[in-house]
Design a protein around this motif. Structure first.
Motif, PDB file in Angstrom:
ATOM      1  N   SER B 290       0.844  -1.202   0.000  1.00  0.00           N
ATOM      2  CA  SER B 290       0.000   0.000   0.000  1.00  0.00           C
ATOM      3  C   SER B 290       0.870   1.238   0.000  1.00  0.00           C
ATOM      4  CB  SER B 290      -0.937   0.017   1.203  1.00  0.00           C
ATOM      5  OG  SER B 290      -0.247   0.460   2.352  1.00  0.00           O
ATOM      6  N   VAL B 291       0.279   2.315  -0.467  1.00  0.00           N
ATOM      7  CA  VAL B 291       0.957   3.592  -0.399  1.00  0.00           C
ATOM      8  C   VAL B 291      -0.049   4.605   0.116  1.00  0.00           C
ATOM      9  CG1 VAL B 291       0.465   4.016  -2.836  1.00  0.00           C
ATOM     10  CG2 VAL B 291       2.191   5.372  -1.700  1.00  0.00           C
ATOM     11  N   GLN B 292       0.432   5.456   0.996  1.00  0.00           N
ATOM     12  CA  GLN B 292      -0.449   6.498   1.497  1.00  0.00           C
ATOM     13  C   GLN B 292       0.204   7.846   1.275  1.00  0.00           C
ATOM     14  OE1 GLN B 292      -1.576   6.260   5.607  1.00  0.00           O
ATOM     15  NE2 GLN B 292      -2.849   8.090   5.442  1.00  0.00           N
ATOM     16  N   ILE B 293      -0.581   8.767   0.785  1.00  0.00           N
ATOM     17  CA  ILE B 293      -0.067  10.114   0.560  1.00  0.00           C
ATOM     18  C   ILE B 293      -0.781  11.033   1.517  1.00  0.00           C
ATOM     19  CG2 ILE B 293       0.134  11.986  -1.099  1.00  0.00           C
ATOM     20  CD1 ILE B 293       0.136   9.965  -3.300  1.00  0.00           C
ATOM     21  N   SER B 294      -0.035  11.795   2.284  1.00  0.00           N
ATOM     22  CA  SER B 294      -0.715  12.733   3.172  1.00  0.00           C
ATOM     23  C   SER B 294       0.039  14.038   3.198  1.00  0.00           C
ATOM     24  CB  SER B 294      -0.847  12.142   4.571  1.00  0.00           C
ATOM     25  OG  SER B 294       0.408  11.713   5.027  1.00  0.00           O
ATOM     26  N   GLY B 295      -0.670  15.061   3.567  1.00  0.00           N
ATOM     27  CA  GLY B 295      -0.095  16.401   3.533  1.00  0.00           C
ATOM     28  C   GLY B 295       0.429  16.821   4.881  1.00  0.00           C
ATOM     29  N   ASP B 296       0.399  18.106   5.069  1.00  0.00           N
ATOM     30  CA  ASP B 296       0.918  18.774   6.227  1.00  0.00           C
ATOM     31  C   ASP B 296       0.230  18.296   7.504  1.00  0.00           C
ATOM     32  OD1 ASP B 296       2.107  20.715   7.732  1.00  0.00           O
ATOM     33  OD2 ASP B 296       1.879  22.207   6.142  1.00  0.00           O
ATOM     34  N   SER B 297       0.977  17.662   8.394  1.00  0.00           N
ATOM     35  CA  SER B 297       0.324  17.143   9.588  1.00  0.00           C
ATOM     36  C   SER B 297      -0.092  18.265  10.530  1.00  0.00           C
ATOM     37  CB  SER B 297       1.244  16.171  10.314  1.00  0.00           C
ATOM     38  OG  SER B 297       2.423  16.843  10.690  1.00  0.00           O
ATOM     39  N   THR B 298       0.621  19.371  10.495  1.00  0.00           N
ATOM     40  CA  THR B 298       0.236  20.469  11.383  1.00  0.00           C
ATOM     41  C   THR B 298      -1.095  21.061  10.950  1.00  0.00           C
ATOM     42  OG1 THR B 298       1.395  22.057   9.996  1.00  0.00           O
ATOM     43  CG2 THR B 298       2.624  21.118  11.832  1.00  0.00           C
ATOM     44  N   LEU B 299      -1.461  20.864   9.706  1.00  0.00           N
ATOM     45  CA  LEU B 299      -2.744  21.377   9.235  1.00  0.00           C
ATOM     46  C   LEU B 299      -3.789  20.276   9.230  1.00  0.00           C
ATOM     47  CD1 LEU B 299      -1.824  23.834   6.369  1.00  0.00           C
ATOM     48  CD2 LEU B 299      -3.187  24.328   8.380  1.00  0.00           C
ATOM     49  N   ASP B 300      -3.658  19.374  10.177  1.00  0.00           N
ATOM     50  CA  ASP B 300      -4.675  18.356  10.348  1.00  0.00           C
ATOM     51  C   ASP B 300      -4.788  17.448   9.127  1.00  0.00           C
ATOM     52  OD1 ASP B 300      -6.445  17.038  11.860  1.00  0.00           O
ATOM     53  OD2 ASP B 300      -8.131  18.392  11.532  1.00  0.00           O
ATOM     54  N   GLY B 301      -3.650  17.140   8.554  1.00  0.00           N
ATOM     55  CA  GLY B 301      -3.607  16.128   7.512  1.00  0.00           C
ATOM     56  C   GLY B 301      -4.390  16.426   6.253  1.00  0.00           C
ATOM     57  N   ILE B 302      -4.276  17.625   5.716  1.00  0.00           N
ATOM     58  CA  ILE B 302      -4.972  17.898   4.461  1.00  0.00           C
ATOM     59  C   ILE B 302      -4.160  17.358   3.292  1.00  0.00           C
ATOM     60  CG2 ILE B 302      -6.081  19.929   5.391  1.00  0.00           C
ATOM     61  CD1 ILE B 302      -4.081  21.569   3.745  1.00  0.00           C
ATOM     62  N   GLY B 303      -4.747  17.335   2.125  1.00  0.00           N
ATOM     63  CA  GLY B 303      -4.077  16.806   0.939  1.00  0.00           C
ATOM     64  C   GLY B 303      -2.858  17.631   0.543  1.00  0.00           C
TER      65      GLY B 303
END
Lengths: 329, 426
Positions: B290-303
């Protein structure tokens, strides 16, 4: 974020001038405040519903849905659509608007040569003041009216599907499209009428006062044509098959209408039935005006009445299905 | 206290699928369709052979609620962005509000004259000149002849096509065409303006001009409803955002929060199970599951957003110590843009002391401009054995963002990469 007044019941109507300062305070200290994450998606200012009536209410409509006052408001668009149709007509043609004359004249020549001479219909022409009517004038007077009918039916029945992009992307009273499509045939009619006058002078035919009634023929024909066009147009939005049915219907209709031949060619027995065809009255009346023979007023009335019944039915049907057009066009 | 401009209560729109009644993206319904549906009722299965579809889909007309119970209140002068994925119901909502189609249920009250712009240049006729089309298009959009006359010079000036006013628009370049069309629409002066995605056209300079014009409209106190996929434009224009999902309002808040909500929703889809994929090469000694793409964790995980943090988490079937993972990012023209390799290592990497089946690659300032990208993954052992190659492991979107505070919106040219940089006086 806390600076904006919050209200969780934004749609409560409070009258104008009513103090609303109390409301945010109540809400802020409300113990049932949802969790922060949810609330951040809920904040809105306080709204008041204007005391005036909404300028537009959108809700499911049932039944007949044509609003006459609205059509009046869109009259400018109507005019512009009519002029557009006329302007577009002969764009990028060398002869331009001369085609409005060439077309009916060619048709008249073909009819005269083939039906008048070769098939001998010119021998069966009624006599006026002891003189047989020239077939060219006879056939032109009839085909003038028939052409108005035929092109109006064609143009208005195609109007919705050829403007389907407009149907799907803007709101306008849909009936404007088939109605405005009749504009061009009316202009063509006026041009062909001028040609008719030239033709009559050429054949040294006398003019009769009854020709002043020609606008009545024109309006009656246009209305009947529009009723058929409205029906075809509305059905065609859903079933494109109609597109291929229209020419067949028009062709058949042409032959049951005495354009090429005089009414007297039809067995006497069927003559009354003939006028149930809404086109027979106007064609015969126009011809009588041009040739100076007595107008069959009763027959004309019957045809007009049938045409009006068609019109009422067509508008009723159109008004009932209009709201679906954007979804199925 | 704001006066209401639009109040929608329980607005719903249902389409029937498989009946030829829905807006046909497929073939136009013909009498044949009608006959075959009759035949279907009489003899089940006959039509299935004809259409090649399974009968459970065909026998009963399926309902599709493009909108279901949408409630909102919009005050006068508010500029609201409507966002959501394709098929979330945005366009249906605009169509209902502009009266193009009727709702199945519910009601919306509008206070004020509505101008809607669902497409640039609706009703333009190719054979007519620019001048004639201004009048035609203007009146189709709901302007009266005198209003058009009053604004004519302004429209022409805005469109920058003065010289070609008397040329048929079919001779226009597509840019000129769009400029003229937008100019007409921009001078529509309704109290409530409904705009769908029109900024997706024209060159960058003109887009900026359109945005400025829309801002101007908003500043004049007109109510604006604006649908767009361009989060940058929504953020720039709108004070409020409404997120639609499957025909329902899932968030109604400030534009910024609505955008975050929307991007967060997109992210749900970016953890992709790859264990079932068969279109892969390599020894098979180890596989990416599997692969997971996630964004900025400080911004509550947005794309993912340009210039913001991006994380790529790769899970494999077997824990290995000496794994070389290669992430290749490819743009929508098939051009490979970036290779990120876990070997050789850098001092900033976390030292692997024991075998692991999960690796995470963190990019602090994601460098591609907004758009859609493809990720290919390769797993090697050492530099000799290739265990797995999976092309197009995941397709993902990058939303507009900021690179060191510089706003990066939609790409203007074909360039896909941006960099942290500064402009100074030499």
């Amino acid at each position: 974020m806390g600076s904006a007044p919050m209200s969780l019941t934004p749609s409560i109507p409070s009258g104008p001038g009513e103090p609303d300062e109390t409301q945010p305070a109540v809400n802020d200290s409300d113990s049932t405040t949802p969790p922060a994450a949810e609330r951040e998606c809920e904040q809105r200012p306080t709204y008041t519903v204007p005391t005036r009536k909404p300028s537009c209410v959108i809700k499911p409509r049932r039944g007949f849905a044509i609003d006459l006052s609205e059509i009046w408001r869109f009259r400018d668009l109507m005019g512009i659509l009519v002029t557009r149709n006329i302007k577009v007509r002969y764009k990028q043609t060398v002869l331009g608007s001369a085609w409005a004359i060439i077309q009916p004249v060619t048709e008249m020549v073909v009819f005269t040569v083939f039906f008048g001479m070769f098939m001998g219909l010119s021998q069966k022409m009624p006599e006026v003041n002891g003189r047989a009517v020239p077939y060219a004038v006879f056939v032109f007077a009839g085909s003038l009216v028939w052409t108005l009918f035929q092109s109006s039916v064609n143009a208005s029945s195609m109007s919705l599907i050829s403007e389907s992009n407009v149907l799907r992307k803007v709101y306008l009273p849909r009936i404007l499209l088939p109605v405005s499509a009749v504009g061009t045939p009316l202009v063509d009619f006026a041009v062909a009428f001028a040609v008719l006058i030239v033709l009559m002078i050429g054949y040294s035919q006398p003019f009769h006062a009854s020709m002043l009634l020609m606008p009545l023929v024109m309006v009656g024909t246009a209305v009947s044509a529009l009723s058929i066009g409205l029906l075809f147009a509305a059905v065609m939005v859903r079933y494109r098959d109609v597109r291929y049915i229209v020419p067949v219907v028009i062709r058949l209709w042409f032959f049951v209408t005495p354009v090429l031949y005089p009414v007297s060619a039809v067995p006497r027995h069927y003559e009354h039935l003939l006028y149930l065809n809404p086109m027979v009255g106007p064609v015969e009346a126009a011809r009588a005006m041009v040739l100076g023979t007595p107008i069959n007023t009763a027959g004309w009335m019957v045809s007009t009445l049938v045409g009006l019944i068609f019109t009422v039915m067509a508008i009723a049907y159109f008004g009932n299905v209009e709201r679906e057009f954007a979804d199925i066009a | 206290m704001t006066e209401v401009a639009i109040q929608a209560r329980g607005l719903s729109k249902r389409y029937m699928l498989g009946q030829g009644v829905h807006r046909a993206e497929h073939a136009r319904p013909t009498l044949g369709d009608m006959l075959s549906s009759t035949a279907r009722k009489l003899t089940r299965g006959t039509a299935d052979i004809v259409s090649g579809k399974k009968s459970e889909n065909q026998n009963a007309p399926r309902e599709f609620w493009a909108l279901r119970g949408v409630d909102f209140t919009i005050g006068q002068g508010e500029v609201v962005g409507i966002i959501g994925r394709n098929g979330a119901g945005k366009s249906t909502l605009l169509k209902l509000l502009s009266r193009i189609t009727d709702p199945t249920d519910g009601q919306a009250d509008l206070y004020g004259r509505v101008g809607s712009l669902l497409e640039v240049g609706t009703g333009f006729h190719p054979e007519l000149t620019g001048r004639e089309n201004v009048y035609l298009n203007g009146s189709i959009l709901g302007m009266t002849r005198s209003e058009i006359k009053k604004n004519f010079d302004e429209i022409v000036a805005f469109s920058e096509v003065e010289k070609f006013l008397d040329t048929p628009v079919k001779r226009y370049s597509s840019g000129m065409y769009v400029r003229l069309a937008f100019a007409v629409a921009a001078h529509l002066e309704p109290e409530i303006l409904i705009v769908d995605e029109v900024l997706a056209v024209g060159d960058a300079k003109f887009q900026a001009k359109c945005l400025a014009k829309m801002k101007d409209v908003a500043n004049r106190g007109q109510t604006v409803l604006f649908v767009s996929h361009n989060m940058g434009a929504v953020e720039a224009l709108c004070g409020r955002g409404i997120v639609l999902e499957s025909g329902k309002v899932v968030c109604d808040s400030t534009a910024e929060q609505a955008i975050q909500h929307y991007l967060r929703g997109l992210e749900d889809n970016t953890s992709i199970d790859l264990s079932q994929r068969t279109d892969r090469r390599g020894s098979g000694g180890n596989r990416v599951t599997s692969v997971q793409i996630s964004g900025d964790s400080t911004l509550d995980g947005i794309g993912l957003r340009t210039g913001h943090t991006a994380r790529f988490t790769i899970k494999m079937t077997k824990p290995i110590k000496d794994a070389l993972c290669v992430l290749t990012f490819v743009d929508n023209y098939g051009q490979s843009l970036i290779d990120l390799r876990s070997k050789p290592t850098s001092e900033e990497d976390t030292r692997l002391t024991e075998p692991t089946d999960t690796l995470e690659c963190v990019v602090d300032e994601w460098p591609t401009v907004p758009g859609r990208y493809r990720l290919d993954i390769e797993v090697w052992e050492g530099s000799r054995i290739r265990h797995d190659t999976i092309e197009g492991a995941v397709f993902f979107n990058v939303a507009p963002g900021h690179m060191r505070g510089r706003s990066i919106a939609e790409p203007i040219r074909l360039a896909k990469i941006t960099l942290p940089h500064r402009w100074t006086l030499p």
